[in-house]
Design an enzyme around this catalytic site. Structure first.
Site, PDB file in Angstrom:
ATOM      1  N   ASN A   1       0.860  -1.184   0.000  1.00 38.06           N
ATOM      2  CA  ASN A   1       0.000   0.000   0.000  1.00 38.06           C
ATOM      3  C   ASN A   1       0.890   1.226   0.000  1.00 38.06           C
ATOM      4  O   ASN A   1       1.390   1.665   1.041  1.00 38.06           O
ATOM      5  CB  ASN A   1      -0.917  -0.005   1.226  1.00 38.06           C
ATOM      6  CG  ASN A   1      -1.891  -1.156   1.175  1.00 38.06           C
ATOM      7  OD1 ASN A   1      -2.828  -1.140   0.379  1.00 38.06           O
ATOM      8  ND2 ASN A   1      -1.645  -2.184   1.978  1.00 38.06           N
ATOM      9  N   GLU A   2       1.105   1.730  -1.197  1.00 37.35           N
ATOM     10  CA  GLU A   2       2.031   2.839  -1.379  1.00 37.35           C
ATOM     11  C   GLU A   2       1.355   4.146  -0.937  1.00 37.35           C
ATOM     12  O   GLU A   2       0.129   4.189  -0.768  1.00 37.35           O
ATOM     13  CB  GLU A   2       2.417   2.927  -2.858  1.00 37.35           C
ATOM     14  CG  GLU A   2       3.034   1.646  -3.412  1.00 37.35           C
ATOM     15  CD  GLU A   2       4.448   1.364  -2.906  1.00 37.35           C
ATOM     16  OE1 GLU A   2       4.858   1.923  -1.868  1.00 37.35           O
ATOM     17  OE2 GLU A   2       5.142   0.554  -3.537  1.00 37.35           O
ATOM     18  N   PRO A   3       2.136   5.229  -0.758  1.00 37.54           N
ATOM     19  CA  PRO A   3       1.529   6.508  -0.389  1.00 37.54           C
ATOM     20  C   PRO A   3       0.365   6.850  -1.317  1.00 37.54           C
ATOM     21  O   PRO A   3       0.448   6.644  -2.527  1.00 37.54           O
ATOM     22  CB  PRO A   3       2.692   7.499  -0.564  1.00 37.54           C
ATOM     23  CG  PRO A   3       3.906   6.675  -0.308  1.00 37.54           C
ATOM     24  CD  PRO A   3       3.599   5.315  -0.861  1.00 37.54           C
TER      25      PRO A   3
ATOM     26  N   SER B   1      -2.559   5.364  -0.897  1.00 35.86           N
ATOM     27  CA  SER B   1      -3.537   4.271  -0.785  1.00 35.86           C
ATOM     28  C   SER B   1      -4.630   4.677   0.200  1.00 35.86           C
ATOM     29  O   SER B   1      -4.346   5.242   1.263  1.00 35.86           O
ATOM     30  CB  SER B   1      -2.876   2.999  -0.248  1.00 35.86           C
ATOM     31  OG  SER B   1      -1.901   2.554  -1.146  1.00 35.86           O
TER      32      SER B   1
END
Ligand code: F6R
Length: 632
Positions: free
Chosen positions: A155-157, A159
């Site tokens: 869950n990348e920035p 998300s």
């Protein structure tokens, strides 16, 4: 919770191994509790370098303390997409290599998102994955690592807090960080399957582990505002989440970084230096210009109460900073300077620079290396590992082509070498992703790096016999994952140290970096020195150890004990020394979202140290290399 700055409980351990043992014990406790209740224990698991030692401990608990995993159901957080299960880099393979193959878990209880499906099927699979977790009653305990950008799972920035298991894009930052597993960033998949933030938040208990260089993102997650730009900060809303960190990863928390803000502290000279340096940089004012008002307005009133006048304190810190700067890393001969960071006697000194990889010496302390030699000390370099892993297949192919051409050109039909070269060419052209190189190819890659290191030593001016290739056994696995430090590694190092009997030892002081080569290299040196000391060798009593920061960061400005200035010419000379390492140009993966090459990183870092000293009110140099002394 220790103080109000931290919005998530943080457990801090001296080392990552201790933290890993703690996490493993928590898991074991839960498994046993569920066994007593006759219930399954549902674990959410992570991959990456962080949990490796925890898995090792779980395997140990299984083998030595009969911990059974029969009631355990696992769900892994994520998987690359697409990827074959049996690829070395797949998280399916990772989990089997590190855990599942060594415990008694029922294979039907293992769930890793399936990276082998078509995109359409994968979308359905994600929905089913989510459902399967719900069907077994949800995750009892979720293990997490954290990315440098704050990601949890993939869950990348950006998300959403409501995100579920899905196909997602990998941030460039993450692809760069994970490129080490794939040899080359272009080979890192662009997509992944990951549990969503809401999936993670539903877990009944969460343990997030972080070691070493994650300090900044740990602090932002624990103390910063909740924001989807730092996905781990969302964990502040979970009611049973704990961060398990080592000292290094905790170092940016306010209670360590600025402890005067969290309670009463003892004002040691080092603490005063830290507080004043921080204040000066924060206000953009030289140390000697700080006023009583500045101290009071910035939470340092207590320091004034304890130590008196602001100007006196400013002076004390200014002198400490000034005395750390020297152009004489081996000590200035014939000058009794009591505040100089190094002794002037004996002169010249015998020096060993330990370089974990064949280029760390020049990258991290090239200017100092050259000065030591120019000032006529007897400088040796010990290259601890071959660094062969970091030579790409394309690069080695070029050298093999050269060797073949060389043979042809001079009609040298040496059967044996022709066979080696043919075999290597064939192997490389059919090599699958993640396949381990043959011993011959590894040896050729090692040779390439050895030649580069030797060329650097010659460039600095060292005579024959001053470079030592240790080829420490722990490194020789042919894969990214290394063996732990062994007795043989220590014996080889003790032998070299006893041969040279150095007055100064320089080594890469990456005290954190738990699974990295640098940390193992450092542990080997520390262990060797400790043993020599215990044996009471005479020379060790007069041997000083200086740590340079090996990998990508620099020491905190307030911790630096010796700063070696560099002129613009020296900066250029160092740059050319780094250029010699051609196999490391362009394609080498490293941490963070950073596409700069090694020479650029080195120059930026050295320039930045000089700028910080200047900002504090000291002389402005073009660049500076920095060291901390290790007292053993
Ligand atoms: C792994 C995962 C990632 C990692 C993170 C840290 O399953 O989901 O979030 O935990 O990228 O990776 P390492 O531990 O290699 O620093």
């Amino acid at each position: 919770m220790v103080d109000s700055f931290e919005k998530i409980p943080v457990e801090i351990f001296a080392t990552s191994n201790e933290g890993s043992r703690y996490a493993a014990a928590e898991i074991a406790k839960l498994i046993k509790q569920k066994q007593q209740e006759n219930k399954p224990c549902v674990l959410g698991l992570a991959t990456g370098s962080t949990p490796i030692s925890m898995y090792k401990e779980l395997v140990r608990l299984h083998k030595e303390e009969a911990l059974s995993f029969k009631n355990v159901i696992t769900f892994n957080l994520d998987e690359y997409f697409p990827i074959a299960r049996n690829a070395f880099q797949s998280y399916w393979s990772f989990m089997h290599r590190h855990l599942f193959n060594h415990i008694d878990i029922d294979p039907v209880n293992i769930h890793v998102p399936n990276g082998e499906l078509s995109k359409e099927d994968a979308k359905k699979h994600c929905i089913e994955y989510e459902q399967m977790i719900d069907d077994v009653g949800g995750i009892d305990l979720q293990v997490l690592g954290i990315g440098n950008n704050g990601h949890i799972g993939f869950n990348e920035p950006g998300s959403s807090i409501f995100s579920k298991t899905r196909i997602t894009n990998l941030d460039n930052n993450t692809r760069v960080a994970n490129a080490r597993e794939f040899q080359n960033i272009s080979k890192v998949p662009r997509l992944a399957l990951t549990m969503g933030i809401s999936t993670i938040m539903k877990a009944k208990k969460i343990l997030l582990m972080a070691w070493g260089f994650k300090a900044q993102i740990v602090a932002r997650s624990v103390e910063g505002n909740i924001t989807d730009q730092v996905p781990a900060s969302i964990l502040q809303q979970h009611t049973n989440c704990t961060f398990i960190v080592d000292k290094q990863a905790a170092s940016e928390l306010t209670r360590f970084k600025s402890p005067w803000l969290t309670g009463v502290i003892e004002w040691t000279p080092q603490m005063i230096k830290r507080a004043v340096v921080n204040l000066s940089l924060k206000l953009g004012k030289p140390v000697l210009s700080l006023t009583t008002y500045d101290y009071n307005e910035n939470g340092l009133g207590d320091l004034l109460v304890e130590k008196g006048d602001a100007y006196e304190i400013n002076l004390q810190v200014y002198y400490l900073l000034r005395d750390s700067i020297t152009g004489w890393p081996g000590g200035k001969p014939n000058a009794g300077l009591p505040t100089h960071p190094e002794r002037s006697e004996p002169y010249p000194k015998r020096v060993i620079i330990f370089s974990p990889h064949p280029d760390d010496d020049i990258i991290s302390m090239g200017g100092t290396f050259m000065r030591l030699h120019d000032q006529e000390h007897e400088v040796h370099v010990a290259y601890q590992t071959s660094g062969n892993i970091a030579v790409t297949d394309e690069f080695v192919t070029r050298f093999i082509d050269f060797a073949v051409g060389f043979q042809d050109m001079f009609n040298m039909d040496n059967e044996q070498s022709t066979k080696i070269l043919d075999d290597a060419q064939n192997y490389l052209s059919n090599k699958k992703s993640g396949q381990v190189d043959t011993p011959e190819i590894r040896a050729i890659k090692g040779l390439i790096r050895r030649c580069e290191a030797k060329a650097t030593c010659k460039y600095v001016g060292l005579p024959e016999g001053r470079w030592h290739f240790q080829n420490l056994p722990f490194y020789q696995t042919g894969t990214i994952e290394k063996k732990p430090m062994s007795e043989e590694d220590v014996q080889l190092t003790i032998q070299l140290l006893r041969e040279i009997k150095p007055h100064q030892v320089y080594c890469a002081g990456d005290l954190a970096d738990p699974h990295g080569t640098h940390k193992v290299c450092l542990d080997i040196i520390f262990e060797s020195l400790k043993r020599i000391k215990a044996d009471d060798d005479e020379w060790i009593k007069d041997c000083w150890v200086w740590l340079y920061k090996g990998a990508w960061q620099e020491w905190d400005i307030a911790d630096i004990e010796m700063a070696i200035p560099m002129s613009p010419d020296q900066v250029m000379k160092k740059r050319h020394g780094i250029f010699i390492h051609q196999s490391q140009k362009d394609a080498v993966p490293f941490q963070g979202n950073d596409n700069r090459e090694f020479w650029q990183r080195a120059e930026d870092r050295n320039r930045n140290t000089a700028k910080l000293y200047a900002a504090l009110g000291l002389t402005t140099y073009a660049a500076m290399e920095a060291f901390v002394r290790w007292k053993y």
